[in-house]
Design a protein around this motif. Structure first.
Motif, PDB file in Angstrom:
ATOM      1  N   ARG A 145      90.775  16.857  49.391  1.00 32.87           N
ATOM      2  CA  ARG A 145      90.438  15.545  49.946  1.00 32.87           C
ATOM      3  C   ARG A 145      91.122  14.425  49.160  1.00 32.87           C
ATOM      4  O   ARG A 145      91.546  13.431  49.736  1.00 32.87           O
ATOM      5  N   ALA A 185      85.057  10.584  50.909  1.00 32.86           N
ATOM      6  CA  ALA A 185      86.520  10.589  51.022  1.00 32.86           C
ATOM      7  C   ALA A 185      87.000   9.748  52.197  1.00 32.86           C
ATOM      8  O   ALA A 185      88.149   9.299  52.211  1.00 32.86           O
ATOM      9  N   GLU A 224      82.784  14.734  51.475  1.00 32.27           N
ATOM     10  CA  GLU A 224      83.670  14.477  52.615  1.00 32.27           C
ATOM     11  C   GLU A 224      83.457  13.071  53.171  1.00 32.27           C
ATOM     12  O   GLU A 224      84.416  12.373  53.512  1.00 32.27           O
ATOM     13  N   ARG A 268      93.860  11.736  50.737  1.00 31.59           N
ATOM     14  CA  ARG A 268      93.788  10.276  50.599  1.00 31.59           C
ATOM     15  C   ARG A 268      95.121   9.724  50.083  1.00 31.59           C
ATOM     16  O   ARG A 268      95.624   8.712  50.582  1.00 31.59           O
TER      17      ARG A 268
END
Length: 229
Positions: A69, A43, A40, A73
């Motif tokens: 994730r 990301a 995370e 993005r």
């Protein structure tokens, strides 16, 4: 104020401060929940930097694992994975390493000036090779990254790289995970080496969070006034 990215250092270590074992077998210092936390954090970054030694020894992919994730993005107009960055003084890197061959993210190799010609010949087809000075100047590296649009940089080691960023006063945040065991062998690599660090008994680092994640503990430190909670 130096024109540079926000720099977040991330590391896992044993209770006695080691980041690996002295053997060839990789030492796992975290658990599944913390690996997901690291994913995370990755990301949310524009680039991930590791030293050449980490590329050689760990052969990391440096990719976002969670597809949600990755999709998030892309929805924000970003590539699915952050830019991959490594730093080398000698260009002892294999172009077949997973750092270069996996994923479509840009790959940047910051190389000491004397090794630049060999690095361009060896890696020019799989990465962008950049002159980092002689010896390698980390300030020069992150200033160049800022010029390439990197606003948030995650640094994942190894020890020489972490030591350089910390002693150079170039880190804004440290996320340090402590595993519940000892290595007990001075042949193993440590989190950092010797150096003149800005934080000592007279200037303590600011501990901003302590979080238990299964059997490991996350310690977050603010290392500059740029720290973002």
């Amino acid at each position: 104020m130096l024109d540079r990215p926000y720099v977040l250092l991330s590391c896992g270590m044993s209770i006695d401060g080691y980041v690996d074992s002295p053997s060839d077998e990789r030492l796992l210092l975290s658990n599944a929940a913390d690996f997901d936390r690291v994913d995370e954090v990755r990301a949310g970054c524009d680039a991930i930097l590791v030293g050449a030694g980490t590329v050689r020894v760990d052969n990391p992919r440096l990719l976002i694992r969670d597809e949600t994730r990755r999709a998030a993005r892309i929805a924000r107009g970003l590539p699915p994975d952050p830019v991959k960055v490594t730093v080398t003084g000698t260009c002892g890197l294999d172009p077949a390493a997973r750092f270069f061959t996996l994923g479509d993210a840009d790959k940047l190799v910051y190389c000491a000036t004397p090794a630049l010609p060999s690095a361009e010949e060896k890696l020019g087809k799989v990465a962008t090779v950049v002159d980092a000075g002689d010896p390698v100047d980390l300030t020069r590296v992150i200033t160049d990254l800022a010029g390439r649009g990197v606003n948030r940089l995650m640094v994942e080691g190894g020890g020489t790289i972490h030591t350089g960023f910390l002693t150079g006063g170039l880190a804004d945040e440290l996320q340090l995970v402590v595993a519940p065991f000892f290595v007990g062998d001075s042949r193993a690599p440590r989190f950092v080496g010797d150096g003149c660090f800005p934080w000592g008994p007279e200037r303590r680092a600011d501990l901003t969070e302590v979080r238990q994640i299964g059997d490991v503990v996350l310690l977050r430190y603010a290392l500059s006034e740029r720290y973002r909670d």
